[in-house]
Scaffold this motif. Structure first.
Motif, mmCIF file in Angstrom:
data_model
loop_
_atom_site.group_PDB
_atom_site.id
_atom_site.type_symbol
_atom_site.label_atom_id
_atom_site.label_comp_id
_atom_site.label_asym_id
_atom_site.label_seq_id
_atom_site.Cartn_x
_atom_site.Cartn_y
_atom_site.Cartn_z
ATOM 1 N N GLN A 62 30.758 -75.520 91.067
ATOM 2 C CA GLN A 62 32.273 -74.093 90.651
ATOM 3 C C GLN A 62 31.589 -74.064 89.055
ATOM 4 O O GLN A 62 32.089 -73.209 87.722
ATOM 5 C CB GLN A 62 33.286 -74.677 90.814
ATOM 6 C CG GLN A 62 33.162 -75.233 92.094
ATOM 7 C CD GLN A 62 33.394 -73.542 92.871
ATOM 8 O OE1 GLN A 62 34.125 -72.745 91.776
ATOM 9 N NE2 GLN A 62 33.697 -73.066 93.733
ATOM 10 N N THR A 65 28.872 -72.007 87.776
ATOM 11 C CA THR A 65 29.436 -70.826 88.281
ATOM 12 C C THR A 65 29.445 -69.981 86.854
ATOM 13 O O THR A 65 30.242 -69.247 86.257
ATOM 14 C CB THR A 65 30.079 -70.423 89.405
ATOM 15 O OG1 THR A 65 28.787 -70.422 90.299
ATOM 16 C CG2 THR A 65 30.101 -68.926 89.578
ATOM 17 N N ARG A 66 31.172 -71.185 86.085
ATOM 18 C CA ARG A 66 31.106 -70.929 85.057
ATOM 19 C C ARG A 66 30.801 -70.464 83.794
ATOM 20 O O ARG A 66 30.470 -69.463 82.936
ATOM 21 C CB ARG A 66 32.916 -71.353 84.906
ATOM 22 C CG ARG A 66 34.150 -71.027 83.963
ATOM 23 C CD ARG A 66 34.905 -72.137 83.809
ATOM 24 N NE ARG A 66 34.635 -72.786 82.974
ATOM 25 C CZ ARG A 66 34.882 -74.384 82.719
ATOM 26 N NH1 ARG A 66 36.339 -74.218 83.668
ATOM 27 N NH2 ARG A 66 35.073 -74.629 81.995
ATOM 28 N N ALA A 69 27.578 -67.976 83.667
ATOM 29 C CA ALA A 69 28.078 -66.909 83.715
ATOM 30 C C ALA A 69 28.433 -66.560 82.844
ATOM 31 O O ALA A 69 28.691 -65.183 81.831
ATOM 32 C CB ALA A 69 29.462 -65.886 84.707
ATOM 33 N N GLY A 136 25.113 -72.661 92.141
ATOM 34 C CA GLY A 136 26.570 -72.573 91.471
ATOM 35 C C GLY A 136 25.658 -71.761 89.898
ATOM 36 O O GLY A 136 25.758 -70.941 89.514
ATOM 37 N N ARG A 139 24.401 -68.352 91.759
ATOM 38 C CA ARG A 139 26.098 -67.649 91.173
ATOM 39 C C ARG A 139 26.432 -67.127 90.388
ATOM 40 O O ARG A 139 27.071 -66.006 90.017
ATOM 41 C CB ARG A 139 27.491 -68.581 91.498
ATOM 42 C CG ARG A 139 27.037 -68.351 93.937
ATOM 43 C CD ARG A 139 28.562 -68.828 94.666
ATOM 44 N NE ARG A 139 28.419 -70.324 94.055
ATOM 45 C CZ ARG A 139 29.343 -71.537 93.940
ATOM 46 N NH1 ARG A 139 30.868 -70.683 93.638
ATOM 47 N NH2 ARG A 139 29.418 -72.366 93.791
ATOM 48 N N GLY A 140 25.979 -67.854 89.477
ATOM 49 C CA GLY A 140 26.438 -67.314 87.891
ATOM 50 C C GLY A 140 25.832 -66.003 86.971
ATOM 51 O O GLY A 140 25.686 -65.393 86.023
ATOM 52 N N HIS A 142 25.075 -64.000 88.980
ATOM 53 C CA HIS A 142 25.803 -63.037 89.874
ATOM 54 C C HIS A 142 24.688 -62.341 90.935
ATOM 55 O O HIS A 142 24.998 -60.736 91.288
ATOM 56 C CB HIS A 142 25.746 -61.438 88.891
ATOM 57 C CG HIS A 142 27.309 -61.803 87.421
ATOM 58 N ND1 HIS A 142 28.393 -61.213 88.114
ATOM 59 C CD2 HIS A 142 27.738 -62.306 86.463
ATOM 60 C CE1 HIS A 142 28.882 -61.243 87.040
ATOM 61 N NE2 HIS A 142 28.371 -61.987 86.092
ATOM 62 N N VAL A 144 24.980 -63.733 93.973
ATOM 63 C CA VAL A 144 25.883 -64.613 95.169
ATOM 64 C C VAL A 144 25.174 -64.619 96.491
ATOM 65 O O VAL A 144 25.632 -65.586 97.774
ATOM 66 C CB VAL A 144 27.596 -64.115 95.204
ATOM 67 C CG1 VAL A 144 28.344 -64.919 95.917
ATOM 68 C CG2 VAL A 144 27.892 -63.846 93.807
ATOM 69 N N ALA A 147 22.964 -67.017 96.205
ATOM 70 C CA ALA A 147 22.695 -68.429 95.986
ATOM 71 C C ALA A 147 23.413 -69.226 97.966
ATOM 72 O O ALA A 147 23.294 -70.240 98.180
ATOM 73 C CB ALA A 147 24.384 -68.045 95.290
ATOM 74 N N PRO A 276 32.313 -64.823 89.582
ATOM 75 C CA PRO A 276 31.948 -64.665 88.143
ATOM 76 C C PRO A 276 32.528 -63.485 87.744
ATOM 77 O O PRO A 276 32.665 -62.810 86.675
ATOM 78 C CB PRO A 276 30.483 -63.842 88.919
ATOM 79 C CG PRO A 276 30.232 -64.670 89.683
ATOM 80 C CD PRO A 276 31.566 -64.286 90.687
#
Length: 422
Positions: A62, A65-66, A69, A136, A139-140, A142, A144, A147, A276
């Motif tokens: 998590q 990802t944050r 992104a 993670g 996903r960051g 984009h 997903v 991932a 994201p």
């Protein structure tokens, strides 16, 4: 839902569906082949291992990802490279520690005791962590759907193939099933690394990883604590029942947990999709966009969840009997319905988890989590010994709804948006 978003949803949905169906088939096969008692032991061991891995598998993805992104949005190459490098180093440290612990633990315990099986299963942790880290990061970026591919598709396929081999050789035991899990998790981790290397962004050769960014040290503790408590809120019942040697009830509660995962699947997919986008909207200061994303996510997830819950309520006894066997129906059915009801109410409250974590408010969530966690433990210790799987399911459902309700209040207070359906 835009065409591109629908395409991602369908891709993630097919992966999630495959993963859940595979997990269900695995549960059915092991429940029948190992029997209620041995299957209950496997359930107990397999519930402990994800908890041991949570500091990385729960918190780091998590967080990555944050941050990934955010850095990609700002085109901050140095910070991006710094975050990736530090996360990989953290994985190496965890791997060394876990391997040493497992080696000592298995040397000091006798096979096939619960303690020995626990140390054996603990070897999954480095592979869980490596896959989660790359999950993670991807996903960051984009991507997903890519991932989730290793965990949702590759790992179940490898696990199924390993179990087929064990059955064919006549060597299926709790220990060999755990060995198959280690092999499958290693394969998933390898695929996640290969996917990242194939899609990683290119930067100028002059780009150097940023030093001195203590992101992981400052934020990982909060993310990990949230993940640990959230996971305990779903696993504490199995742990209590397993500790009390109520192995049949532990097996029945695992069936309810699998059903709960099916009910929660729409919300889980949508949370992955919007994470994201929430980061981008928040970085742009676009409150209206945050509200739009939250409202659409809540309506979509709740609308898809209700039919699944109604199906379990109307046909749950038949589904359990056909799949797991009539021996599980009496203990598992009330637990299945209870857990499904709790997940449905959680879906009504919306995507509260990514709304808080993707906007930098993860620490604010800890208070509500602490309340729900304490409530879950007290209710489970009170209800599970006397009422078995049903009592544990009631405790889990109440805790889940309490947690998400408190999160919803925090979202309203901090972000000034409504996460619920209405």
């Amino acid at each position: 839902m835009a065409a591109s978003h629908l395409k991602v949803f369908l891709s993630l949905g097919s992966q999630k569906a495959f993963s859940l169906l595979s997990a269900l088939a695995l549960s059915i096969a092991l429940a029948r082949l190992l029997g209620p008692s041995d299957y209950g032991i496997y359930v107990f061991i397999s519930a402990l291992i994800p908890l041991a891995a949570l500091p990385l598998t729960g918190g780091l993805p998590q967080l990555l990802t944050r941050e990934i992104a955010k850095h990609i949005h700002k085109q901050a190459a140095a910070h991006y490279l710094g975050v990736v490098r530090r996360s990989i180093k953290l994985n190496a440290i965890v791997t060394a520690f876990v391997v040493l612990t497992c080696t000592i633990g298995m040397a000091l315990t006798e096979a096939p005791s619960k303690s020995f099986l626990f140390f054996l299963a603990l070897l999954c942790v480095p592979f869980f962590a490596l896959e989660a880290t790359h999950n993670g990061i991807i996903r960051g970026l984009h991507r997903v759907n890519l991932a989730e591919l290793p965990k949702q598709v590759v790992q179940p396929l490898l696990m199924a193939g390993s179990l087929i081999v064990l059955v064919a050789l006549g060597t299926l035991t709790t220990a060999t099933v755990i060995s198959a899990l280690i092999f499958a998790s290693a394969g998933a981790a390898l695929v996640s690394v290969l996917i990242y290397r194939a899609i990683q962004p290119s930067f100028p050769e002059s780009a150097v990883a940023a030093e001195g960014d203590d992101l992981l040290l400052k934020s990982l503790a909060s993310f990990s604590a949230i993940a640990l408590i959230t996971s305990f809120n779903t696993q504490i019942g199995i742990l209590v029942l397993g500790t009390l040697d109520q192995n049949t009830d532990a097996a029945s509660l695992r069936i309810a947990e699998r059903a709960g995962q099916v009910v929660a699947m729409p919300l889980a997919i949508i949370n992955l999709m919007i994470a994201p986008r929430l980061v981008t909207a928040f970085q742009n200061g676009d409150s209206a966009k945050l509200q739009e994303i939250a409202k659409r996510a809540a309506i979509a997830s709740f609308g898809l969840t209700v039919p699944i819950t109604l199906t379990l309520w109307l046909f749950g006894d038949w589904l359990i009997g056909v799949s797991f066997g009539e021996a599980y129906v009496k203990a598992a059915l009330p637990a299945v319905i209870t857990v499904a009801a709790g997940q449905t109410m959680g879906a009504f409250l919306g995507s509260v988890w990514p709304l808080l974590t993707m906007t930098g408010h993860e620490k604010r969530a800890l208070g509500g989590l602490g309340i729900s966690f304490t409530l879950n433990i007290l209710l489970c210790l009170w209800l599970a010994p006397a009422y078995g799987a049903t009592g544990a399911a009631v405790a889990t459902a109440i805790s889940l709804v309490t947690c998400k309700l408190l999160f919803s209040i925090e979202v309203k207070r901090l972000l000034h948006i409504n996460s619920r359906v209405f």
